[in-house]
Design a protein around this motif. Sequence first.
Motif, PDB file in Angstrom:
ATOM      1  N   ASP A  91       0.842  -1.196   0.000  1.00  0.00           N
ATOM      2  CA  ASP A  91       0.000   0.000   0.000  1.00  0.00           C
ATOM      3  C   ASP A  91       0.880   1.250   0.000  1.00  0.00           C
ATOM      4  N   PRO A  92       0.558   2.230  -0.832  1.00  0.00           N
ATOM      5  CA  PRO A  92       1.373   3.456  -0.901  1.00  0.00           C
ATOM      6  C   PRO A  92       0.966   4.475   0.160  1.00  0.00           C
ATOM      7  N   ASP A  93       1.043   4.065   1.411  1.00  0.00           N
ATOM      8  CA  ASP A  93       0.586   4.921   2.502  1.00  0.00           C
ATOM      9  C   ASP A  93       1.722   5.411   3.390  1.00  0.00           C
ATOM     10  N   LYS A 121       8.434   3.581 -12.970  1.00  0.00           N
ATOM     11  CA  LYS A 121       7.038   3.985 -12.776  1.00  0.00           C
ATOM     12  C   LYS A 121       6.407   3.471 -11.486  1.00  0.00           C
ATOM     13  N   ASP A 122       6.922   2.388 -10.935  1.00  0.00           N
ATOM     14  CA  ASP A 122       6.253   1.745  -9.801  1.00  0.00           C
ATOM     15  C   ASP A 122       6.770   2.189  -8.437  1.00  0.00           C
ATOM     16  N   LYS A 124       8.563   5.624  -5.874  1.00  0.00           N
ATOM     17  CA  LYS A 124       8.915   7.024  -5.652  1.00  0.00           C
ATOM     18  C   LYS A 124      10.249   7.063  -4.909  1.00  0.00           C
ATOM     19  N   ALA A 266       4.974   3.715  -5.677  1.00  0.00           N
ATOM     20  CA  ALA A 266       4.343   4.823  -6.391  1.00  0.00           C
ATOM     21  C   ALA A 266       2.996   5.125  -5.751  1.00  0.00           C
ATOM     22  N   GLY A 267       2.668   6.395  -5.667  1.00  0.00           N
ATOM     23  CA  GLY A 267       1.411   6.792  -5.047  1.00  0.00           C
ATOM     24  C   GLY A 267       1.550   7.195  -3.595  1.00  0.00           C
ATOM     25  N   THR A 268       2.710   6.955  -2.998  1.00  0.00           N
ATOM     26  CA  THR A 268       2.947   7.416  -1.629  1.00  0.00           C
ATOM     27  C   THR A 268       2.857   8.942  -1.613  1.00  0.00           C
ATOM     28  N   ASP A 270       3.355  12.782  -1.501  1.00  0.00           N
ATOM     29  CA  ASP A 270       4.588  13.560  -1.634  1.00  0.00           C
ATOM     30  C   ASP A 270       5.051  14.116  -0.293  1.00  0.00           C
TER      31      ASP A 270
END
Length: 331
Positions: A91-93, A121-122, A124, A266-268, A270
């Motif tokens: 999970d990008p949390d 891409k996957d 950060k 990815a998605g975490t 910023d």
Amino acid sequence: MSTSRRSFLARSSALALGSAALPWSLPARAAGQYPDKAVRLFVPYPPGAATDNLGRLAAQTYSEAYGQPFVVENRGGGGTTIGTRALAASDPDGYSIGMVDSAFTINPGLLGDKLPYDTLKDFKPISLMVTAPFVMVTHPSVKAKDLAAFIALAKAEPGRFTFGSAGIGSAPHLAGEQLRQHAGIDILHIPYRGGGTVFTDLLGGQLHFAFGTVPTLLEHIKSGALNAIAVTSAERVGQLPDVPTFREAGLPGVDTSPLFGLIAPAGTPDEIVAKLSSTIAEAILHGSLNARLAGMGFQPVGSTPEAFAKRIADDVAKWTQVIKQGGITPE
């Protein structure tokens, strides 16, 4: 307009404004409270590897800074792809982050479509923690004291000189491949299963040369058991002030300096990535980690997420080209 109508519109406007502000206020609030529970730090190696040691230093730094446990989870195997894939699927949390090294940027060119995630891409990037320059060393039987003399010998006897590495596609292998391509020489790579035996055989004269980190080889260089030819970093290394860089020696294309850094899925948010980055960078650049990392033979960096993202993209492009030009395929 009736009083009840005006009251309804006022309440509706307030709700609309609150809803519009919500996506912007939640991340900042989340970053401010983060972390409020344990965080997993994936390491794609078994315990004891250099990447694991650095991951544990990062975990300790974060735990002390935030008052929450950062738990190292070792997921070795698959040339680091097993642990890195587990991170990509998390999970990008902000409660799953990971350590990577140069295998992260080498694997796209080495494995291609078989890689179970997209390196660019996957994830950060959080921060490039350190780099670890290589030094090229030769056995004393090689009658060359500098790079120009070594290249001249190799050109005079194509295919004679051997070097070893921890395996096909490893960073020391690609350093040797850079040397082969940029110097235009014919040298023989011998892959080993693990790096320790490489230097045992080099010291015994079964190999002619190799690339390794400065801390690994420093004692052998100082004793005269091995000759240092050049270092792969942009500047000379403090422990070997008399050893030139490859650029100074006339071969700037040999620039393999393994990287070690932190990434997140990815998605975490910023804001969380920025918080993690600034905390580790402060410890590396100005805190207790600086001297400790330098003493371990690393070059402290503590980069921003943006700088690490650029380094990753640049290295993926570089290693993909080296691997393609060298016709290198995985074992």
